[in-house]
Design an enzyme around this catalytic site. Structure first.
Site, PDB file in Angstrom:
ATOM      1  N   ARG A   1       0.836  -1.203   0.000  1.00  0.00           N
ATOM      2  CA  ARG A   1       0.000   0.000   0.000  1.00  0.00           C
ATOM      3  C   ARG A   1       0.871   1.253   0.000  1.00  0.00           C
ATOM      4  NH1 ARG A   1      -5.469   1.736   0.615  1.00  0.00           N
ATOM      5  NH2 ARG A   1      -6.144  -0.406   0.367  1.00  0.00           N
TER       6      ARG A   1
ATOM      7  N   GLU B   1      -9.978   5.724   6.925  1.00  0.00           N
ATOM      8  CA  GLU B   1      -8.554   6.042   6.965  1.00  0.00           C
ATOM      9  C   GLU B   1      -8.151   7.338   6.259  1.00  0.00           C
ATOM     10  OE1 GLU B   1      -8.113   2.029   5.326  1.00  0.00           O
ATOM     11  OE2 GLU B   1      -6.274   1.933   6.506  1.00  0.00           O
TER      12      GLU B   1
HETATM   13  N1  MTE Z   1     -12.480   5.291  14.189  1.00  0.00           N
HETATM   14  C1  MTE Z   1     -12.551   5.005  15.493  1.00  0.00           C
HETATM   15  N2  MTE Z   1     -13.311   5.779  16.282  1.00  0.00           N
HETATM   16  N3  MTE Z   1     -11.865   3.965  16.044  1.00  0.00           N
HETATM   17  C2  MTE Z   1     -11.055   3.159  15.269  1.00  0.00           C
HETATM   18  O1  MTE Z   1     -10.447   2.226  15.779  1.00  0.00           O
HETATM   19  N4  MTE Z   1     -10.155   2.706  13.029  1.00  0.00           N
HETATM   20  C3  MTE Z   1      -9.836   3.271  11.711  1.00  0.00           C
HETATM   21  C4  MTE Z   1     -11.061   3.928  11.097  1.00  0.00           C
HETATM   22  N5  MTE Z   1     -11.689   4.806  12.053  1.00  0.00           N
HETATM   23  C5  MTE Z   1     -10.953   3.447  13.869  1.00  0.00           C
HETATM   24  C6  MTE Z   1     -11.720   4.525  13.369  1.00  0.00           C
HETATM   25  C7  MTE Z   1      -9.325   2.295  10.765  1.00  0.00           C
HETATM   26  S1  MTE Z   1      -7.694   1.894  10.844  1.00  0.00           S
HETATM   27  C8  MTE Z   1     -10.112   1.729   9.811  1.00  0.00           C
HETATM   28  S2  MTE Z   1      -9.480   0.666   8.661  1.00  0.00           S
HETATM   29  C9  MTE Z   1     -11.558   2.005   9.732  1.00  0.00           C
HETATM   30  O2  MTE Z   1     -11.985   2.905  10.743  1.00  0.00           O
HETATM   31  C10 MTE Z   1     -12.294   0.681   9.871  1.00  0.00           C
HETATM   32  O3  MTE Z   1     -13.662   0.818   9.877  1.00  0.00           O
HETATM   33  P1  MTE Z   1     -14.554   0.971   8.558  1.00  0.00           P
HETATM   34  O4  MTE Z   1     -14.001   0.050   7.528  1.00  0.00           O
HETATM   35  O5  MTE Z   1     -15.888   0.584   9.021  1.00  0.00           O
HETATM   36  O6  MTE Z   1     -14.427   2.403   8.164  1.00  0.00           O
HETATM   37 MO1  MOS Z   2      -7.304  -0.085   9.317  1.00  0.00          MO
HETATM   38  S1  MOS Z   2      -5.264   0.227   9.426  1.00  0.00           S
HETATM   39  O1  MOS Z   2      -7.156  -0.875   7.764  1.00  0.00           O
HETATM   40  O2  MOS Z   2      -7.517  -1.338  10.426  1.00  0.00           O
END
Ligand code: MTE
Ligand code: MOS
Length: 781
Positions: A317, A726
């Site tokens: 990535r 992200e």
């Molecule tokens: N937001 C919160 N509040 N807590 C989290 O742990 N993780 C992030 C993001 N936002 C996270 C977050 C990461 S690394 C990812 S990959 C995505 O949320 C995962 O959730 P989604 O695929 O439902 O967006």
């Molecule tokens: Mo998010 S780093 O892809 O859990």
């Protein structure tokens, strides 16, 4: 326009997180909250090695067993299956060689946490210390690499450099980042009444936690069930790292017949678990006379820590995001993963994307003065044009959104007027300088690994019309469950209050992917909608008969079912469901979604790994004190593309949170390891909240404007939405570039300003001091 594109229902309505009230009152339960329900609970504590690299010569549990309350010491000899906690076969659960300072060599089970702690201290272990590699520089010098090395190539960089009017070279190193989720890693295991291993775990990837626990225990997957109620944050840190802890708890439960609780305390979590990969980059970049890239050659080296876990896909990535928003004709990028005696670095919001992008954004910030261009002009000139492709061969669809968004943001943030104000302020203040910068984000959505782009759901409609939704995604605060409730209620045309979400469990939806790569809502939303659509199609047939209209003319809205144009002639969803049951209609469905149109050749690094790109841009303004390097973010304006938002309040929260987490990574959070040759070599020095500085309210920009891009429907994704988790983290790069600008203002503007990452006040001080020095040197005759 079809009804699909304009859903009437909760999708698109701003609403609070489904557990918001629970989060703030304490009613929302987390894995470790469940332990108190057991009477005969055992507590697990690790024995952590005091060396960065050492052979375990002997391990004697006897003194621990003499400690009152200690029940058992788990060692490698107890493993009935495979002694490995990873998917690469390089992570022994009970190691015979210590690979990093704090590595757990065995675990003690006791009646209380205190007894377990005392027991762990009593276990007699002897070690033979071995030479350790701690820094990335040491690893590069020793050529200590692990896993596959990959190359992303387009065109021929020698041709590109030959065409260049300017060729620059540089080196850059960036720090890692601790996830610092509020809830540390936790697992709770018991053997249920039918002999089934049941594990509650704080995991982003319950199916993989299940698989790994099963192979450690030597059981088939059907004998192990993993449930995740919710996580108090994951941020990628619970994508792979939780498996071993779940396996320890499950092994303990299997061997003792008692429930076992394992919850790391903060220092254990900090010293045991992996973090964002630090990266080193060496680059050569060619530009034509107008400042357009002709070629980019890069070697990226990540610090993978002691084992691989996700280091290879993180590197993939990173390589796929070196381009960020920019068209680069000739590219040659090499990626290699260093092996160091540190925690195993892992997924972290952005998954290598931020590191890849930062290399190029740093480079542009450095060379802009050498090209005689304002950095924002240099960036805009290099934007992808519609019809162009990335170096890995994917067409950049909606490339026109970049200049659009950029122009909108410059306007909204009053960028040009404020640049003049900043310049006037700087001219008037010798010891305080301001910086203003704008940077773009283009981030690919989907797992590079094609197979992960699938999801399942199981939706039940009960006879009273109430709905229970199971899906394969996990909730970590990002609002996935809220969005899934909205999708189900919208797809079935019922009010949100009729829908309930069941906790994520591997016995409800099997073979799930990690909730990661920001794709949780795209994938699980697709699956939930598929299940609801199946049920609705069956109900339509029943309703058409009852209402005496053609099936195409049956409408479902807010719990009512009625003929098109005649809401008064309807019946309730509950009445319809009741009828359907009596006509023997199946009222539940399994939904499935696979992202269409993806392919990726991992070896060639070519293909179309992403369903679409997420776009954004940010403007940040900072003020820097010339005596100390201390700074604050005066204002930030963010504009981000989430398609048609499924849940605007959730998405705003994700954009704000992502940005601030990025600000933390780039400016405050500084992981320090003992790099000395002394006895503490390899120890994590920043092993608590007092030594590791996290962003908080006080680091929020004083003025903070966050806007979602309008009219941004994304075709082919659930209700026209885009992923959000992200990409906003990378909006924080504008803070770093604003800091660079402010530092540069302490000297004369034509010099490149080098800034370390993280740009802590100390780093900023050294950068502005160098800027001052160059000017002083020039002033000398
Ligand atoms: N937001 C919160 N509040 N807590 C989290 O742990 N993780 C992030 C993001 N936002 C996270 C977050 C990461 S690394 C990812 S990959 C995505 O949320 C995962 O959730 P989604 O695929 O439902 O967006
Ligand atoms: Mo998010 S780093 O892809 O859990």
């Amino acid at each position: 326009m079809t009804a699909e594109q304009f859903p009437s229902g909760p999708v698109g309505t701003p609403m609070p997180h489904e557990s918001a009230a629970g989060h703030v009152t304490g009613h929302a339960l987390y894995t470790d909250d469940l332990g108190v329900r057991w009477q005969n609970l055992l507590h697990a504590w690790p024995v952590q090695a005091p060396h960065a690299h050492a052979r375990v010569l002997s391990l004697d549990p006897a003194p621990a067993l003499a400690v009152p309350g200690v029940v058992r010491v788990l060692t490698a000899a107890d493993v009935p299956g495979v002694n490995d906690a990873g998917v690469k076969g390089d992570e022994p659960l009970f190691p015979d060689t210590v690979m990093y300072h704090g590595h757990a060599v065995c675990w003690v089970l006791a009646e209380s946490e205190e007894a377990a702690r005392l027991g762990a201290a009593a276990v007699a272990v002897t070690y033979e210390p071995l030479p350790a590699i701690i820094t990335l520089a040491e690893a590069i010098a020793a050529e200590a690499f692990q896993g596959a090395q990959s190359t992303l190539r387009r065109g021929d960089v020698t041709v590109g450099f030959a065409q260049a009017a300017h060729v620059f070279e540089g080196e850059f190193e960036m720090g890692g980042q601790e996830h610092f989720y509020l809830e540390t890693n936790a697992a709770l295991a018991h053997i249920d009444e039918s002999g089934q291993v049941f594990i509650q775990a704080s995991t982003q990837h319950p199916s993989e936690t299940q698989d790994i626990t099963a192979h450690v225990l030597g059981l088939p997957a059907h004998a192990v069930t993993v449930q995740c109620l919710r996580m108090g944050g994951g941020f990628g840190g619970k994508e792979m790292q939780p498996h071993g802890y779940a396996a320890i708890a499950a092994l303990g439960a299997t061997l003792t017949g008692r429930p076992v609780r394992l919850r790391l305390n903060r220092t254990q979590d900090l010293t045991l678990t992996g973090k964002r990969h630090p990266f080193h980059a060496r680059w050569t970049a060619g530009f034509d006379a107008d400042g357009r890239f002709t070629a980019l050659q890069v070697t990226l080296t990540s610090d993978g820590g002691w084992s691989l876990d996700l280091s290879e896909p993180v590197m993939a990535r990173a390589l796929c995001h070196l381009d960020n928003a920019y068209s680069i004709p000739h590219v040659e990028a090499h990626g290699r993963i260093a092996q160091t005696n540190k925690t195993s670095q892992t997924a972290f919001r952005g998954f290598g994307g931020p590191q890849g992008m930062l290399v190029t954004e740093d480079l542009l910030g450095r060379v802009a003065p050498l090209l005689g261009l304002d950095p924002q002009e240099l960036r805009a000139r290099n934007f992808y044009q519609p019809g162009e492709s990335t170096p890995y061969g994917q067409p950049v669809r909606h490339a026109e959104r970049l200049p659009d968004l950029w122009a909108q943001l410059l306007h909204r943030s009053d960028f040009h007027a404020r640049r003049a104000e900043v310049a006037a302020f700087n001219a008037a203040h010798p010891h305080t300088k301001r910086g203003l910068a704008v940077t773009p984000v283009k981030f690919g959505i989907s797992f590079n690994f094609t197979a992960y782009n699938q999801a399942g759901a199981l939706v039940h409609v009960y006879k009273d019309g109430s709905v229970l939704v199971n899906h394969g995604g996990t909730e970590m605060g990002q609002g996935l469950h809220t969005k899934m409730l909205q999708v189900a209620a919208t797809a079935l045309g019922v009010p949100l209050s009729s829908v309930r979400l069941a906790p994520t469990r591997t016995d409800k939806v099997p073979n799930t992917s990690a909730t990661a790569a920001s794709s949780g809502a795209d994938l699980n939303g697709g699956a939930v909608k598929d299940a609801c659509d199946q049920i609705r199609a069956r109900l339509v047939e029943v309703a058409a008969g009852t209402l005496g209209v053609h099936p195409d003319d049956v409408r479902f809205e807010a719990g009512q079912v009625f003929p098109l144009g005649h809401p008064e002639r309807g019946l309730t969803f509950a009445q319809l469901v009741h009828d359907a049951y009596h006509r023997r209609t199946p009222l539940w469905a399994a939904g499935f979604y696979r992202t269409p149109g993806l392919h990726w050749d991992r070896a060639a690094m070519q293909g179309e790994p992403f369903k679409y790109f997420s776009y954004g841009a940010s403007v940040s303004e900072v003020e820097v004190d010339g005596f100390t390097g201390a700074y604050r973010v005066r204002r930030a304006d963010l504009l981000h593309d989430v398609g048609d938002s499924l849940s605007p309040l959730i998405d705003l929260g994700q954009v704000e949170g992502g940005y601030l987490q990025g600000v933390g990574w780039l400016t405050l959070e500084d992981l320090r390891w003992d790099e000395s040759q002394g006895p503490g070599r390899g120890r994590l020095l920043t092993n608590s909240a007092s030594t590791y500085k996290l962003p908080s309210f006080s680091e929020l920009p004083e003025v903070f404007h966050v806007t979602l891009l309008e009219r941004a429907t994304e075709a082919g994704v659930v209700y026209g939405s885009k992923a959000v988790g992200e990409p906003p983290l990378m909006l924080a790069i504008s803070v770093r570039e604003a800091l660079r600008g402010a530092c540069a203002a302490f000297g004369s503007p034509q010099h490149p300003t080098l800034l370390a990452s993280p740009a802590t006040p100390e780093a900023v001080y050294w950068a502005l001091n160098r800027a001052r020095q160059t000017t002083l040197e020039e002033a000398q005759p």
